[in-house]
Design a protein around this motif. Structure first.
Motif, PDB file in Angstrom:
ATOM      1  N   VAL A  67       0.825  -1.213   0.000  1.00  0.00           N
ATOM      2  CA  VAL A  67       0.000   0.000   0.000  1.00  0.00           C
ATOM      3  C   VAL A  67       0.859   1.262   0.000  1.00  0.00           C
ATOM      4  CG1 VAL A  67      -1.788   1.253   1.288  1.00  0.00           C
ATOM      5  CG2 VAL A  67      -1.830  -1.243   1.201  1.00  0.00           C
ATOM      6  N   ILE A  68       2.071   1.149   0.527  1.00  0.00           N
ATOM      7  CA  ILE A  68       2.940   2.314   0.660  1.00  0.00           C
ATOM      8  C   ILE A  68       3.281   2.948  -0.683  1.00  0.00           C
ATOM      9  CG2 ILE A  68       5.326   2.976   1.215  1.00  0.00           C
ATOM     10  CD1 ILE A  68       5.096   1.133   3.669  1.00  0.00           C
ATOM     11  N   LEU A  69       3.468   2.139  -1.729  1.00  0.00           N
ATOM     12  CA  LEU A  69       3.917   2.675  -3.010  1.00  0.00           C
ATOM     13  C   LEU A  69       3.018   3.782  -3.555  1.00  0.00           C
ATOM     14  CD1 LEU A  69       5.784   2.778  -5.415  1.00  0.00           C
ATOM     15  CD2 LEU A  69       4.585   0.807  -6.381  1.00  0.00           C
ATOM     16  N   PRO A  70       1.727   3.551  -3.756  1.00  0.00           N
ATOM     17  CA  PRO A  70       0.905   4.635  -4.320  1.00  0.00           C
ATOM     18  C   PRO A  70       0.767   5.840  -3.406  1.00  0.00           C
ATOM     19  CG  PRO A  70      -0.469   2.783  -3.685  1.00  0.00           C
ATOM     20  CD  PRO A  70       0.949   2.309  -3.590  1.00  0.00           C
ATOM     21  N   THR A  71       0.652   5.606  -2.090  1.00  0.00           N
ATOM     22  CA  THR A  71       0.527   6.751  -1.183  1.00  0.00           C
ATOM     23  C   THR A  71       1.815   7.563  -1.142  1.00  0.00           C
ATOM     24  OG1 THR A  71       1.103   5.325   0.704  1.00  0.00           O
ATOM     25  CG2 THR A  71      -1.216   5.640   0.252  1.00  0.00           C
ATOM     26  N   SER A  72       2.964   6.867  -1.158  1.00  0.00           N
ATOM     27  CA  SER A  72       4.245   7.576  -1.164  1.00  0.00           C
ATOM     28  C   SER A  72       4.442   8.348  -2.465  1.00  0.00           C
ATOM     29  CB  SER A  72       5.401   6.585  -0.965  1.00  0.00           C
ATOM     30  OG  SER A  72       5.365   6.016   0.315  1.00  0.00           O
ATOM     31  N   LEU A  73       4.064   7.745  -3.573  1.00  0.00           N
ATOM     32  CA  LEU A  73       4.192   8.433  -4.861  1.00  0.00           C
ATOM     33  C   LEU A  73       3.382   9.715  -4.890  1.00  0.00           C
ATOM     34  CD1 LEU A  73       4.096   5.555  -7.507  1.00  0.00           C
ATOM     35  CD2 LEU A  73       5.905   7.276  -7.254  1.00  0.00           C
ATOM     36  N   ARG A  74       2.143   9.626  -4.432  1.00  0.00           N
ATOM     37  CA  ARG A  74       1.297  10.820  -4.465  1.00  0.00           C
ATOM     38  C   ARG A  74       1.823  11.882  -3.517  1.00  0.00           C
ATOM     39  NH1 ARG A  74      -5.253  11.186  -5.012  1.00  0.00           N
ATOM     40  NH2 ARG A  74      -5.240  13.373  -5.630  1.00  0.00           N
ATOM     41  N   SER A  75       2.260  11.458  -2.332  1.00  0.00           N
ATOM     42  CA  SER A  75       2.826  12.400  -1.376  1.00  0.00           C
ATOM     43  C   SER A  75       4.099  13.030  -1.930  1.00  0.00           C
ATOM     44  CB  SER A  75       3.122  11.672  -0.059  1.00  0.00           C
ATOM     45  OG  SER A  75       3.707  12.533   0.887  1.00  0.00           O
ATOM     46  N   TYR A  76       4.940  12.201  -2.574  1.00  0.00           N
ATOM     47  CA  TYR A  76       6.203  12.685  -3.141  1.00  0.00           C
ATOM     48  C   TYR A  76       5.973  13.770  -4.197  1.00  0.00           C
ATOM     49  CZ  TYR A  76      10.202  12.667  -6.333  1.00  0.00           C
ATOM     50  OH  TYR A  76      11.228  13.049  -7.158  1.00  0.00           O
ATOM     51  N   PHE A  77       5.090  13.512  -5.122  1.00  0.00           N
ATOM     52  CA  PHE A  77       4.846  14.498  -6.182  1.00  0.00           C
ATOM     53  C   PHE A  77       4.223  15.784  -5.636  1.00  0.00           C
ATOM     54  CE2 PHE A  77       5.003  10.708  -9.060  1.00  0.00           C
ATOM     55  CZ  PHE A  77       6.096  11.133  -9.784  1.00  0.00           C
ATOM     56  N   ALA A  78       3.385  15.642  -4.606  1.00  0.00           N
ATOM     57  CA  ALA A  78       2.786  16.832  -4.004  1.00  0.00           C
ATOM     58  C   ALA A  78       3.845  17.683  -3.307  1.00  0.00           C
ATOM     59  CB  ALA A  78       1.696  16.420  -3.017  1.00  0.00           C
ATOM     60  N   HIS A  79       4.752  17.044  -2.569  1.00  0.00           N
ATOM     61  CA  HIS A  79       5.819  17.778  -1.891  1.00  0.00           C
ATOM     62  C   HIS A  79       6.834  18.321  -2.898  1.00  0.00           C
ATOM     63  CE1 HIS A  79       4.912  17.212   2.330  1.00  0.00           C
ATOM     64  NE2 HIS A  79       4.692  15.924   2.139  1.00  0.00           N
ATOM     65  N   LYS A  80       7.132  17.548  -3.947  1.00  0.00           N
ATOM     66  CA  LYS A  80       8.088  17.978  -4.955  1.00  0.00           C
ATOM     67  C   LYS A  80       7.594  19.237  -5.672  1.00  0.00           C
ATOM     68  CE  LYS A  80      10.945  16.106  -8.712  1.00  0.00           C
ATOM     69  NZ  LYS A  80      10.627  17.036  -9.808  1.00  0.00           N
ATOM     70  N   ALA A  81       6.301  19.319  -5.874  1.00  0.00           N
ATOM     71  CA  ALA A  81       5.723  20.492  -6.532  1.00  0.00           C
ATOM     72  C   ALA A  81       5.936  21.756  -5.707  1.00  0.00           C
ATOM     73  CB  ALA A  81       4.229  20.280  -6.778  1.00  0.00           C
ATOM     74  N   ARG A  82       6.116  21.577  -4.408  1.00  0.00           N
ATOM     75  CA  ARG A  82       6.378  22.704  -3.514  1.00  0.00           C
ATOM     76  C   ARG A  82       7.882  22.962  -3.366  1.00  0.00           C
ATOM     77  NH1 ARG A  82       2.021  24.013   0.151  1.00  0.00           N
ATOM     78  NH2 ARG A  82       0.148  22.792  -0.320  1.00  0.00           N
ATOM     79  N   GLY A  83       8.712  22.168  -4.032  1.00  0.00           N
ATOM     80  CA  GLY A  83      10.159  22.360  -3.995  1.00  0.00           C
ATOM     81  C   GLY A  83      10.807  21.976  -2.688  1.00  0.00           C
ATOM     82  N   ALA A  84      10.194  21.058  -1.942  1.00  0.00           N
ATOM     83  CA  ALA A  84      10.685  20.741  -0.601  1.00  0.00           C
ATOM     84  C   ALA A  84      11.536  19.474  -0.542  1.00  0.00           C
ATOM     85  CB  ALA A  84       9.500  20.600   0.357  1.00  0.00           C
ATOM     86  N   VAL A  85      11.615  18.697  -1.618  1.00  0.00           N
ATOM     87  CA  VAL A  85      12.305  17.414  -1.597  1.00  0.00           C
ATOM     88  C   VAL A  85      13.802  17.582  -1.863  1.00  0.00           C
ATOM     89  CG1 VAL A  85      12.453  15.128  -2.660  1.00  0.00           C
ATOM     90  CG2 VAL A  85      10.215  16.225  -2.367  1.00  0.00           C
ATOM     91  N   ASP A  86      14.647  16.900  -1.079  1.00  0.00           N
ATOM     92  CA  ASP A  86      16.091  16.891  -1.303  1.00  0.00           C
ATOM     93  C   ASP A  86      16.404  15.822  -2.351  1.00  0.00           C
ATOM     94  OD1 ASP A  86      18.852  16.577  -1.268  1.00  0.00           O
ATOM     95  OD2 ASP A  86      19.022  16.862   0.895  1.00  0.00           O
ATOM     96  N   MET A  87      16.442  16.226  -3.619  1.00  0.00           N
ATOM     97  CA  MET A  87      16.639  15.278  -4.712  1.00  0.00           C
ATOM     98  C   MET A  87      18.048  14.682  -4.710  1.00  0.00           C
ATOM     99  SD  MET A  87      13.757  14.985  -6.073  1.00  0.00           S
ATOM    100  CE  MET A  87      14.345  13.892  -7.367  1.00  0.00           C
ATOM    101  N   GLU A  88      19.024  15.436  -4.248  1.00  0.00           N
ATOM    102  CA  GLU A  88      20.393  14.921  -4.209  1.00  0.00           C
ATOM    103  C   GLU A  88      20.488  13.719  -3.276  1.00  0.00           C
ATOM    104  OE1 GLU A  88      24.940  16.280  -2.938  1.00  0.00           O
ATOM    105  OE2 GLU A  88      23.268  17.696  -2.765  1.00  0.00           O
ATOM    106  N   LEU A  89      19.848  13.816  -2.113  1.00  0.00           N
ATOM    107  CA  LEU A  89      19.879  12.712  -1.161  1.00  0.00           C
ATOM    108  C   LEU A  89      19.189  11.485  -1.741  1.00  0.00           C
ATOM    109  CD1 LEU A  89      20.533  11.638   1.663  1.00  0.00           C
ATOM    110  CD2 LEU A  89      18.360  12.595   2.454  1.00  0.00           C
ATOM    111  N   LEU A  90      18.048  11.664  -2.373  1.00  0.00           N
ATOM    112  CA  LEU A  90      17.317  10.539  -2.942  1.00  0.00           C
ATOM    113  C   LEU A  90      18.119   9.849  -4.044  1.00  0.00           C
ATOM    114  CD1 LEU A  90      13.602  11.758  -3.187  1.00  0.00           C
ATOM    115  CD2 LEU A  90      14.612  10.167  -1.537  1.00  0.00           C
TER     116      LEU A  90
END
Length: 274
Positions: A67-90
């Motif tokens: 279940v984690i995959l779809p919820t994490s994906l949606r959360s990730y894209f929502a946070h990424k749209a706000r510019g908050a994700v550390d892409m280098e770390l990922l």
């Protein structure tokens, strides 16, 4: 399997849907896949319908990763749209986090149900103490460590999160804040970590549990397809509301809420071991 009346089936379905709503909200709020909620709920539900104790915790943990995959994906894209994700770390963890996941799924088939519950309870309690007692002076550094330390931690993160059936947010949030990153950025980046964990974890748990006779109906290895199918739609629907709430709260409020949440989970699993 024990006989279950139509009313009992309805009640169980209602609880699963409620768990999906809560897990989706938490996915957005804390950058996690909601596994810390889904695992204890599933464990109890599987007991009600007569699933063998020897595989009950394994099925709960494995289904949570599905279940984690779809919820994490949606959360990730929502946070990424706000510019908050550390892409280098990922990007630096693309190999190392899945490596830890693979090791955990290989080991999980040999760990008892009590062992998995103990792991869950202990880690949750340690992280809760960190969040509730947090002080701004608690720092291991002002910048995230480089390799090989970062790579080793990524593998440990994937390993422990997979054994708990979570998306890694409970551990990654602590890691990033101890090195001076904001709680909001930690939450946002944790949603991406959940993606790195959930894909290999789901596949690994399918392989690890394949052919076990004690498994409930409609199971692919340790992953129960019915649970995944019921939880995913509700979780996806409510996740964006958690993201909005996360960006509306102060860092300290997020930490307190997160810590209290983890304590409740630890108590539930610790009590089950008595």
């Amino acid at each position: 399997m024990l006989a279950v009346s139509p009313m009992e089936l309805f009640e169980l379905a209602a609880v699963v849907v409620a768990a999906g709503a809560i897990s989706g909200l938490l996915a957005g709020l804390f950058g996690i896949g909601g596994g810390a909620v889904m695992v204890p709920v599933f464990y109890q539900l599987l007991g009600v319908i007569g699933v063998d104790e020897s595989v009950r915790m394994h099925v709960a943990v494995a289904t949570s990763t599905g279940v984690i995959l779809p919820t994490s994906l949606r959360s990730y894209f929502a946070h990424k749209a706000r510019g908050a994700v550390d892409m280098e770390l990922l990007r630096g963890w693309v190999v190392w986090v899945p490596l830890g996941v693979i090791l955990a799924t290989a080991l999980a088939a040999f760990i008892s149900s009590e062992g998995l519950r103990a792991i869950f309870a202990v880690i949750a309690l340690v992280l809760a103490a960190r969040m509730l007692l947090n002080r701004d002076s608690w720092r291991l550094g002002t910048a995230l460590p480089g390799n090989p330390g970062r790579a080793i931690f990524g593998s440990v993160l994937g390993f422990l999160s997979t054994l708990m059936g979570i998306g890694g947010g409970v551990i990654n949030n602590t890691f990033m804040t101890l090195y001076g990153r904001s709680m909001h950025q930690a939450v946002a980046t944790s949603s991406g970590v959940g993606v790195l964990i959930s894909i290999p974890a789901t596949i690994g748990y399918i392989v690890a549990g394949w052919g076990r006779p004690e498994l409930p109906p409609f199971s692919l290895g340790f992953v129960n397809a019915v649970g995944v199918a019921l939880l995913i739609p509700v979780s996806l629907w409510v996740t964006p509301y958690g993201v909005r709430l996360a960006h509306a709260l102060s860092r300290r409020k997020l930490e307190i809420l997160f810590g209290l949440f983890l304590i409740s989970v630890s108590i539930k699993f610790g009590w089950s071991l008595l």
